[in-house]
Design an enzyme around this catalytic site. Structure first.
Site, PDB file in Angstrom:
ATOM      1  N   LEU A  35      34.028  52.451  45.438  1.00  9.26           N
ATOM      2  CA  LEU A  35      32.785  52.035  44.779  1.00  9.26           C
ATOM      3  C   LEU A  35      32.590  52.751  43.447  1.00  9.26           C
ATOM      4  CD1 LEU A  35      30.327  51.704  47.834  1.00  9.26           C
ATOM      5  CD2 LEU A  35      31.767  49.952  46.775  1.00  9.26           C
ATOM      6  N   THR A 130      49.620  42.467  37.429  1.00  9.61           N
ATOM      7  CA  THR A 130      49.140  41.645  36.317  1.00  9.61           C
ATOM      8  C   THR A 130      50.299  41.163  35.444  1.00  9.61           C
ATOM      9  OG1 THR A 130      47.975  41.838  34.204  1.00  9.61           O
ATOM     10  CG2 THR A 130      48.705  43.871  35.166  1.00  9.61           C
ATOM     11  N   ASP A 131      50.071  40.064  34.727  1.00  6.22           N
ATOM     12  CA  ASP A 131      51.084  39.592  33.764  1.00  6.22           C
ATOM     13  C   ASP A 131      51.174  40.510  32.549  1.00  6.22           C
ATOM     14  OD1 ASP A 131      48.638  38.952  32.598  1.00  6.22           O
ATOM     15  OD2 ASP A 131      49.168  36.892  32.084  1.00  6.22           O
ATOM     16  N   GLU A 132      50.167  41.418  32.397  1.00  2.32           N
ATOM     17  CA  GLU A 132      50.140  42.246  31.185  1.00  2.32           C
ATOM     18  C   GLU A 132      51.311  43.233  31.128  1.00  2.32           C
ATOM     19  OE1 GLU A 132      46.250  43.509  29.878  1.00  2.32           O
ATOM     20  OE2 GLU A 132      45.282  41.931  31.047  1.00  2.32           O
ATOM     21  N   TYR A 155      46.421  50.543  30.205  1.00  5.17           N
ATOM     22  CA  TYR A 155      46.227  49.789  31.453  1.00  5.17           C
ATOM     23  C   TYR A 155      47.536  49.152  31.909  1.00  5.17           C
ATOM     24  CZ  TYR A 155      45.152  45.731  34.414  1.00  5.17           C
ATOM     25  OH  TYR A 155      45.153  44.792  35.421  1.00  5.17           O
ATOM     26  N   LYS A 159      49.929  49.847  35.239  1.00  3.15           N
ATOM     27  CA  LYS A 159      50.258  48.826  36.242  1.00  3.15           C
ATOM     28  C   LYS A 159      51.780  48.642  36.318  1.00  3.15           C
ATOM     29  CE  LYS A 159      47.877  46.578  38.428  1.00  3.15           C
ATOM     30  NZ  LYS A 159      47.197  46.755  39.744  1.00  3.15           N
ATOM     31  N   ASN A 185      41.998  36.324  35.392  1.00  2.00           N
ATOM     32  CA  ASN A 185      41.113  35.616  36.337  1.00  2.00           C
ATOM     33  C   ASN A 185      39.722  35.471  35.737  1.00  2.00           C
ATOM     34  OD1 ASN A 185      42.010  36.389  39.736  1.00  2.00           O
ATOM     35  ND2 ASN A 185      43.365  36.369  37.990  1.00  2.00           N
ATOM     36  N   ARG A 286      40.755  45.108  18.902  1.00  3.62           N
ATOM     37  CA  ARG A 286      41.209  46.081  19.895  1.00  3.62           C
ATOM     38  C   ARG A 286      42.559  46.644  19.432  1.00  3.62           C
ATOM     39  NH1 ARG A 286      42.235  43.374  25.661  1.00  3.62           N
ATOM     40  NH2 ARG A 286      40.079  43.927  26.106  1.00  3.62           N
TER      41      ARG A 286
HETATM   42  P1  NAD Z   1      37.818  45.403  39.468  1.00  7.19           P
HETATM   43  O1  NAD Z   1      37.783  46.465  38.414  1.00  7.19           O
HETATM   44  O2  NAD Z   1      36.774  44.349  39.497  1.00  7.19           O
HETATM   45  O3  NAD Z   1      37.810  46.077  40.917  1.00  7.19           O
HETATM   46  C1  NAD Z   1      38.562  47.219  41.228  1.00  7.19           C
HETATM   47  C2  NAD Z   1      38.042  47.763  42.548  1.00  7.19           C
HETATM   48  O4  NAD Z   1      38.820  48.923  42.878  1.00  7.19           O
HETATM   49  C3  NAD Z   1      36.577  48.215  42.501  1.00  7.19           C
HETATM   50  O5  NAD Z   1      35.903  47.755  43.636  1.00  7.19           O
HETATM   51  C4  NAD Z   1      36.665  49.738  42.498  1.00  7.19           C
HETATM   52  O6  NAD Z   1      35.547  50.367  43.104  1.00  7.19           O
HETATM   53  C5  NAD Z   1      37.953  49.969  43.272  1.00  7.19           C
HETATM   54  N1  NAD Z   1      38.583  51.246  42.923  1.00  7.19           N
HETATM   55  C6  NAD Z   1      38.839  51.723  41.676  1.00  7.19           C
HETATM   56  N2  NAD Z   1      39.395  52.941  41.755  1.00  7.19           N
HETATM   57  C7  NAD Z   1      39.527  53.219  43.082  1.00  7.19           C
HETATM   58  C8  NAD Z   1      40.068  54.321  43.792  1.00  7.19           C
HETATM   59  N3  NAD Z   1      40.561  55.401  43.160  1.00  7.19           N
HETATM   60  N4  NAD Z   1      40.060  54.280  45.145  1.00  7.19           N
HETATM   61  C9  NAD Z   1      39.553  53.202  45.799  1.00  7.19           C
HETATM   62  N5  NAD Z   1      39.014  52.147  45.170  1.00  7.19           N
HETATM   63  C10 NAD Z   1      39.006  52.151  43.822  1.00  7.19           C
HETATM   64  O7  NAD Z   1      39.287  44.774  39.348  1.00  7.19           O
HETATM   65  P2  NAD Z   1      39.765  43.267  39.566  1.00  7.19           P
HETATM   66  O8  NAD Z   1      39.614  42.542  38.298  1.00  7.19           O
HETATM   67  O9  NAD Z   1      39.180  42.736  40.800  1.00  7.19           O
HETATM   68  O10 NAD Z   1      41.324  43.509  39.790  1.00  7.19           O
HETATM   69  C11 NAD Z   1      41.854  43.786  41.078  1.00  7.19           C
HETATM   70  C12 NAD Z   1      43.355  43.961  40.967  1.00  7.19           C
HETATM   71  O11 NAD Z   1      43.947  42.786  40.432  1.00  7.19           O
HETATM   72  C13 NAD Z   1      43.769  45.112  40.061  1.00  7.19           C
HETATM   73  O12 NAD Z   1      44.870  45.754  40.650  1.00  7.19           O
HETATM   74  C14 NAD Z   1      44.165  44.424  38.763  1.00  7.19           C
HETATM   75  O13 NAD Z   1      45.132  45.173  38.065  1.00  7.19           O
HETATM   76  C15 NAD Z   1      44.739  43.119  39.287  1.00  7.19           C
HETATM   77  N6  NAD Z   1      44.640  41.969  38.370  1.00  7.19           N
HETATM   78  C16 NAD Z   1      43.438  41.648  37.777  1.00  7.19           C
HETATM   79  C17 NAD Z   1      43.378  40.522  36.946  1.00  7.19           C
HETATM   80  C18 NAD Z   1      42.075  40.102  36.298  1.00  7.19           C
HETATM   81  O14 NAD Z   1      42.050  39.169  35.491  1.00  7.19           O
HETATM   82  N7  NAD Z   1      40.929  40.715  36.642  1.00  7.19           N
HETATM   83  C19 NAD Z   1      44.514  39.754  36.721  1.00  7.19           C
HETATM   84  C20 NAD Z   1      45.714  40.115  37.340  1.00  7.19           C
HETATM   85  C21 NAD Z   1      45.762  41.211  38.164  1.00  7.19           C
HETATM   86  P1  TYD Z   2      39.566  40.771  28.678  1.00 10.71           P
HETATM   87  O1  TYD Z   2      38.630  39.893  29.443  1.00 10.71           O
HETATM   88  O2  TYD Z   2      39.190  42.194  28.450  1.00 10.71           O
HETATM   89  O3  TYD Z   2      40.970  40.675  29.435  1.00 10.71           O
HETATM   90  P2  TYD Z   2      42.445  41.218  28.965  1.00 10.71           P
HETATM   91  O4  TYD Z   2      42.289  42.147  27.839  1.00 10.71           O
HETATM   92  O5  TYD Z   2      42.906  41.899  30.202  1.00 10.71           O
HETATM   93  O6  TYD Z   2      43.216  39.985  28.621  1.00 10.71           O
HETATM   94  O7  TYD Z   2      39.834  40.111  27.276  1.00 10.71           O
HETATM   95  C1  TYD Z   2      40.306  38.773  27.165  1.00 10.71           C
HETATM   96  C2  TYD Z   2      40.501  38.480  25.684  1.00 10.71           C
HETATM   97  O8  TYD Z   2      39.227  38.492  25.034  1.00 10.71           O
HETATM   98  C3  TYD Z   2      41.347  39.520  24.968  1.00 10.71           C
HETATM   99  O9  TYD Z   2      42.137  38.884  23.977  1.00 10.71           O
HETATM  100  C4  TYD Z   2      40.316  40.426  24.303  1.00 10.71           C
HETATM  101  C5  TYD Z   2      39.167  39.477  23.978  1.00 10.71           C
HETATM  102  N1  TYD Z   2      37.820  40.082  23.989  1.00 10.71           N
HETATM  103  C6  TYD Z   2      36.976  39.892  22.896  1.00 10.71           C
HETATM  104  O10 TYD Z   2      37.320  39.224  21.904  1.00 10.71           O
HETATM  105  N2  TYD Z   2      35.728  40.465  22.927  1.00 10.71           N
HETATM  106  C7  TYD Z   2      35.299  41.206  23.992  1.00 10.71           C
HETATM  107  O11 TYD Z   2      34.152  41.739  23.947  1.00 10.71           O
HETATM  108  C8  TYD Z   2      36.166  41.364  25.119  1.00 10.71           C
HETATM  109  C9  TYD Z   2      35.751  42.170  26.314  1.00 10.71           C
HETATM  110  C10 TYD Z   2      37.422  40.778  25.074  1.00 10.71           C
END
Ligand code: NAD
Ligand code: TYD
Length: 347
Positions: A35, A130-132, A155, A159, A185, A286
């Site tokens: 959390l 992640t694809d990143e 980040y 990963k 996502n 960024r």
């Molecule tokens: P999020 O930041 O919304 O959630 C992360 C969760 O992990 C939170 O509930 C946080 O409390 C918990 N957490 C963080 N540090 C912790 C720790 N030390 N111990 C236990 N719990 C901890 O992230 P998300 O967007 O839901 O992403 C989830 C996973 O999917 C991540 O591994 C991320 O790299 C991967 N992912 C995310 C996306 C995206 O677009 N969001 C895309 C591809 C992969």
């Molecule tokens: P983000 O949602 O942070 O995901 P990621 O960096 O993991 O792809 O950002 C998506 C795209 O949007 C990225 O090219 C950065 C851009 N962005 C902005 O232009 N303004 C913003 O305030 C944020 C958070 C992201």
């Protein structure tokens, strides 16, 4: 089956927990989450009383705690989502990404290896990535499972490192693992620091929409429930020691996406067309900003039959409706620390 899901109170994790708890009444789902600012038990209010669900508050950096829960619950599978997940935060505080994403993952790997020494045939360590990790594309091409890792942000470097550790534990200790690398996502419960929920919230509040650089960066967007469906499929049907890319075949330049979002929000909020677009503000880029991500998801489609179930327009509309109907959720997560983060990041 006893399944440990880490990070289940976060954005994607909460959709995965809900799917497993409701689809598999015979499994017991243990949601381990520290959390942090990104974790929110409100995301799981609707299922928190299910008899096959247990929340465990804890940190994946706490190895003795992990040991205790593995001893007590004898997990058959781990679905590991807990992570620090926001690129901008990784630029200001890389070490917290090293701790949770690398050391936390290695802690989980160590415990899984130790507890699954004997019978590991029906065990599975599923690492969500992640694809990143593949870095940035130019104008053409897509990331496949064979694309070399080339991470550019703290980040994605953290990963990538965790992915390598998972693979290394497979090679060195025979740990049964599977990895998926997914594109961006979007959907309900997304914390409003990422592009789509941040902009939805700012449009509601009539605040500027901070587009980084020239806005010509491209991301490949996938509805979060389609990601959760893919995770379900890979957990049950994916081959050991394989990687699968997951993506929506849905590329959008940021500025085009933002304009679409503005148009839809004007309609939903009954504001005159063009109102939200006036909020677009170009801001400093960024550092190390990846130009383009695009996922070739043909392997998971070919081998496991997965494909996205909603179009981007449908998914975006569902997402906007959710935020408008859940103003209280937004109010809760944007109070307190969020304001401080916002000031530091955008002022
Ligand atoms: P999020 O930041 O919304 O959630 C992360 C969760 O992990 C939170 O509930 C946080 O409390 C918990 N957490 C963080 N540090 C912790 C720790 N030390 N111990 C236990 N719990 C901890 O992230 P998300 O967007 O839901 O992403 C989830 C996973 O999917 C991540 O591994 C991320 O790299 C991967 N992912 C995310 C996306 C995206 O677009 N969001 C895309 C591809 C992969
Ligand atoms: P983000 O949602 O942070 O995901 P990621 O960096 O993991 O792809 O950002 C998506 C795209 O949007 C990225 O090219 C950065 C851009 N962005 C902005 O232009 N303004 C913003 O305030 C944020 C958070 C992201």
């Amino acid at each position: 089956m006893n399944i440990l899901i880490t990070g289940g109170a976060g954005f994607i994790g909460s959709h995965v927990v809900r799917r497993f708890v409701t689809n598999y009444p015979d499994y017991h789902i243990y949601n381990l989450d520290a959390l942090t600012y990104a974790g929110n038990l409100e995301n799981l209010r609707d299922i928190e009383d299910y008899p096959n669900y247990t929340f465990l508050k804890g940190d994946i950096l706490d190895a003795p705690f992990l040991n205790q829960i593995f001893e007590k619950y004898k997990f058959d599978g781990v679905i590991h989502l807990a992570a620090e997940s926001h690129v901008d935060r990784s630029i200001t505080d890389p070490l917290s990404f090293v701790r949770t994403n690398i050391i936390g993952t290695v802690n989980l790997l160590n415990i899984s290896r130790d507890f699954w020494k004997e019978k590991k045939d029906n065990k599975r360590f599923y690492h969500i990535s992640t694809d990143e990790v593949y870095g940035s594309l130019g104008a053409d091409g897509m990331f496949t499972e064979e694309t070399p890792y080339d991470p550019n942000s703290p980040y994605s470097a953290s990963k990538a490192s965790s992915d390598h550790f998972v693979r290394a534990y497979g090679e060195t200790y025979g740990l049964p693992y599977v990895i998926t690398n997914c594109s961006n996502n979007y959907g309900p419960n997304h914390f409003p620091e990422k592009l789509i929920p941040l902009f939805v919230n700012n449009i509601i509040e009539n605040k500027p929409l901070p587009v980084y650089g020239d806005g010509k960066y491209t991301r490949d967007w996938l509805f979060v429930k389609d990601h959760a469906a893919a995770i379900d499929l890979v957990f049950h049907k994916g081959k050991n020691r394989e990687t699968y890319n997951i993506g929506g075949f849905n590329e959008w330049q940021n500025i085009e996406l933002v304009k679409l979002l503005c148009r839809l929000m004007d309609e939903k909020l009954n504001r005159p067309a063009g109102t939200s677009e006036k909020l677009i503000t170009y801001v400093r880029d960024r550092p190390g900003h990846d130009l383009r991500y695009a996922i070739d998801a043909s392997k998971i489609n070919r081998e496991l039959g997965w494909k996205p179930s909603v179009t981007f327009e449908q998914g975006l509309e569902l997402t906007i409706d959710w935020y408008l109907e859940n103003q209280e959720w937004l109010d809760h997560v944007t109070s307190g620390d969020y304001q401080e983060y916002y000031e530091k990041m955008y002022k």
